[in-house]
Design an enzyme around this catalytic site. Structure first.
Site, PDB file in Angstrom:
ATOM      1  N   GLY A   1       0.225  12.099   5.772  1.00  0.00           N
ATOM      2  CA  GLY A   1       1.221  11.883   4.602  1.00  0.00           C
ATOM      3  C   GLY A   1       2.507  11.284   4.985  1.00  0.00           C
ATOM      4  O   GLY A   1       3.027  11.340   6.122  1.00  0.00           O
TER       5      GLY A   1
ATOM      6  N   SER B   1       0.729   4.231  13.361  1.00  0.00           N
ATOM      7  CA  SER B   1       0.953   2.742  13.362  1.00  0.00           C
ATOM      8  C   SER B   1       1.307   2.283  14.897  1.00  0.00           C
ATOM      9  O   SER B   1       0.683   1.361  15.488  1.00  0.00           O
ATOM     10  CB  SER B   1       1.390   2.202  12.147  1.00  0.00           C
ATOM     11  OG  SER B   1       1.995   0.841  12.419  1.00  0.00           O
TER      12      SER B   1
ATOM     13  N   ASP C   1       0.478  -0.838   4.022  1.00  0.00           N
ATOM     14  CA  ASP C   1       0.524   0.253   3.058  1.00  0.00           C
ATOM     15  C   ASP C   1       0.754   1.635   3.702  1.00  0.00           C
ATOM     16  O   ASP C   1       0.308   2.654   3.002  1.00  0.00           O
ATOM     17  CB  ASP C   1      -0.333   0.412   2.173  1.00  0.00           C
ATOM     18  CG  ASP C   1      -0.148   0.829   0.874  1.00  0.00           C
ATOM     19  OD1 ASP C   1       1.051   1.093   0.497  1.00  0.00           O
ATOM     20  OD2 ASP C   1      -0.963   1.173  -0.071  1.00  0.00           O
TER      21      ASP C   1
ATOM     22  N   HIS D   1       6.924   3.914   4.160  1.00  0.00           N
ATOM     23  CA  HIS D   1       7.764   2.989   3.157  1.00  0.00           C
ATOM     24  C   HIS D   1       9.284   3.158   3.584  1.00  0.00           C
ATOM     25  O   HIS D   1       9.870   2.402   2.822  1.00  0.00           O
ATOM     26  CB  HIS D   1       7.548   3.221   2.033  1.00  0.00           C
ATOM     27  CG  HIS D   1       6.159   2.583   1.423  1.00  0.00           C
ATOM     28  ND1 HIS D   1       5.025   3.026   2.165  1.00  0.00           N
ATOM     29  CD2 HIS D   1       5.610   2.149   0.174  1.00  0.00           C
ATOM     30  CE1 HIS D   1       4.089   2.453   1.536  1.00  0.00           C
ATOM     31  NE2 HIS D   1       4.212   2.057   0.170  1.00  0.00           N
TER      32      HIS D   1
ATOM     33  N   HIS E   1       1.840  -4.078   0.287  1.00  0.00           N
ATOM     34  CA  HIS E   1       2.039  -3.358  -1.029  1.00  0.00           C
ATOM     35  C   HIS E   1       3.249  -2.641  -1.320  1.00  0.00           C
ATOM     36  O   HIS E   1       4.198  -2.525  -0.222  1.00  0.00           O
ATOM     37  CB  HIS E   1       1.034  -2.039  -1.184  1.00  0.00           C
ATOM     38  CG  HIS E   1       0.780  -1.573  -2.484  1.00  0.00           C
ATOM     39  ND1 HIS E   1       0.756  -0.473  -2.806  1.00  0.00           N
ATOM     40  CD2 HIS E   1       0.496  -2.396  -3.507  1.00  0.00           C
ATOM     41  CE1 HIS E   1       0.438  -0.325  -4.084  1.00  0.00           C
ATOM     42  NE2 HIS E   1       0.348  -1.546  -4.463  1.00  0.00           N
ATOM     43  N   ASP E   2       3.762  -2.491  -2.404  1.00  0.00           N
ATOM     44  CA  ASP E   2       4.984  -2.016  -2.973  1.00  0.00           C
ATOM     45  C   ASP E   2       6.203  -2.495  -2.473  1.00  0.00           C
ATOM     46  O   ASP E   2       7.102  -2.374  -1.989  1.00  0.00           O
ATOM     47  CB  ASP E   2       5.300  -0.501  -2.232  1.00  0.00           C
ATOM     48  CG  ASP E   2       4.019   0.274  -2.652  1.00  0.00           C
ATOM     49  OD1 ASP E   2       3.724   0.378  -3.922  1.00  0.00           O
ATOM     50  OD2 ASP E   2       3.183   0.700  -1.657  1.00  0.00           O
TER      51      ASP E   2
HETATM   52  N1  SAH Z   1      -3.487   2.425   0.728  1.00  0.00           N
HETATM   53  C1  SAH Z   1      -3.508   3.854   0.034  1.00  0.00           C
HETATM   54  C2  SAH Z   1      -2.405   4.470  -0.246  1.00  0.00           C
HETATM   55  C3  SAH Z   1      -1.685   4.515   1.080  1.00  0.00           C
HETATM   56  S1  SAH Z   1      -0.413   6.095   0.863  1.00  0.00           S
HETATM   57  C4  SAH Z   1      -4.235   3.303  -1.091  1.00  0.00           C
HETATM   58  O1  SAH Z   1      -4.735   2.512  -1.669  1.00  0.00           O
HETATM   59  O2  SAH Z   1      -4.639   4.525  -1.903  1.00  0.00           O
HETATM   60  C5  SAH Z   1       0.474   5.942   2.544  1.00  0.00           C
HETATM   61  C6  SAH Z   1      -0.305   6.363   3.867  1.00  0.00           C
HETATM   62  O3  SAH Z   1       0.411   5.909   4.917  1.00  0.00           O
HETATM   63  C7  SAH Z   1      -0.549   7.892   3.846  1.00  0.00           C
HETATM   64  O4  SAH Z   1      -1.790   8.412   3.685  1.00  0.00           O
HETATM   65  C8  SAH Z   1       0.459   8.295   5.245  1.00  0.00           C
HETATM   66  O5  SAH Z   1      -0.333   9.063   6.037  1.00  0.00           O
HETATM   67  C9  SAH Z   1       0.042   7.026   5.900  1.00  0.00           C
HETATM   68  N2  SAH Z   1       1.323   6.713   6.867  1.00  0.00           N
HETATM   69  C10 SAH Z   1       2.707   6.861   6.564  1.00  0.00           C
HETATM   70  N3  SAH Z   1       3.136   6.576   7.893  1.00  0.00           N
HETATM   71  C11 SAH Z   1       2.230   6.124   8.771  1.00  0.00           C
HETATM   72  C12 SAH Z   1       2.408   5.783  10.173  1.00  0.00           C
HETATM   73  N4  SAH Z   1       3.562   5.634  10.897  1.00  0.00           N
HETATM   74  N5  SAH Z   1       1.310   5.466  10.689  1.00  0.00           N
HETATM   75  C13 SAH Z   1       0.078   5.677  10.237  1.00  0.00           C
HETATM   76  N6  SAH Z   1       0.076   5.974   8.902  1.00  0.00           N
HETATM   77  C14 SAH Z   1       1.110   6.311   8.315  1.00  0.00           C
HETATM   78 MG    MG Z   2       1.328   1.625  -1.737  1.00  0.00          MG
END
Ligand code: SAH
Ligand code: MG
Length: 212
Positions: A76, A125, A142, A145, A170-171
């Site tokens: 998350g 990431s 995505d 954020h 996104h966003d």
């Molecule tokens: N694309 C999805 C929504 C993504 S919500 C949809 O369409 O419904 C954002 C997600 O990014 C979360 O599941 C979170 O665990 C992940 N996330 C946040 N920071 C991250 C990072 N540094 N590396 C990988 N994943 C990450």
């Molecule tokens: Mg998003």
């Protein structure tokens, strides 16, 4: 296997109540541009959550026999943590004592028959990016954020795209009253490189293409 049209697919995602944050117009565009980009190379998304976007990407790459790397640590983002705005009790794993969206993601992949097209990568990431060498045709950003996370994901992963490849972010909110500025700053940094042009903006989804 039956090739779903994107509208049917979106209706099924709604019907099955798949958790996620994509609006229908964004979902349609994501599918369309992933089809375009994946002609040139594999697709990769940062932030799979419960698999809503992944289902669309998997169905888009199916046409060209490509794959989607679905990158998420599944712990998350900041806003998904207990007591934060988007916390979801159903995604809290008592055994691990933390948010864990991976079981839900796996279930979505199974429900939508996406397992052949999707390669889940359970890590952050940044960790993956440091070792990534495969040229990509499509990248969907995505994940986290925050300003730092969005900037990193946009700038670092955009460099992995081949010329003609597509970057979807996104966003993206130009106005701070509409939402956080991380993705907007990330998008601007990519455009400032002089190597990308904007193709379209659908709701909060921005589509860029690598030109050189
Ligand atoms: N694309 C999805 C929504 C993504 S919500 C949809 O369409 O419904 C954002 C997600 O990014 C979360 O599941 C979170 O665990 C992940 N996330 C946040 N920071 C991250 C990072 N540094 N590396 C990988 N994943 C990450
Ligand atoms: Mg998003």
């Amino acid at each position: 296997m039956k090739q779903n049209t994107v509208k049917e697919l979106i209706a099924q995602l709604e019907q099955k109540n798949i958790k996620g944050f994509l609006a229908n117009d964004e979902a349609e565009a994501l599918f369309r541009y992933c089809q375009l980009g994946s002609e040139l190379g594999a697709a990769l998304e940062i932030g799979s959550y419960c698999g809503k976007s992944t289902v669309l990407l998997a169905n888009a790459v199916k046409y060209v026999g490509s794959v989607v790397f679905a990158v998420d640590h599944h712990q998350g983002s900041e806003e998904h943590q207990p007591s934060e705005e988007y916390f979801d009790q159903a995604l809290f794993d008592e055994r691990l004592n933390r948010v864990n969206s991976f079981p839900y993601f796996q279930k979505t992949m199974q429900l939508f028959n996406c397992e052949d097209q999707v390669i889940p990568v359970l890590t952050a990431s940044k960790k993956l990016e440091a070792h990534w060498a495969t040229p990509l045709g499509f990248v969907f950003v995505d994940g986290g954020h925050s300003h730092e996370a969005s900037y990193f994901d946009c700038v670092a992963w955009s460099k992995k795209l081949v010329v003609g490849g597509v970057l979807a972010i996104h966003d993206v909110f130009e106005n701070p009253h509409d939402g956080g500025q991380g993705p907007f700053l990330g998008m601007n940094a990519v455009l400032e490189s002089g190597q990308f042009k904007q193709l379209e903006k659908i709701n909060s989804l921005v589509i860029l293409q690598r030109t050189v």
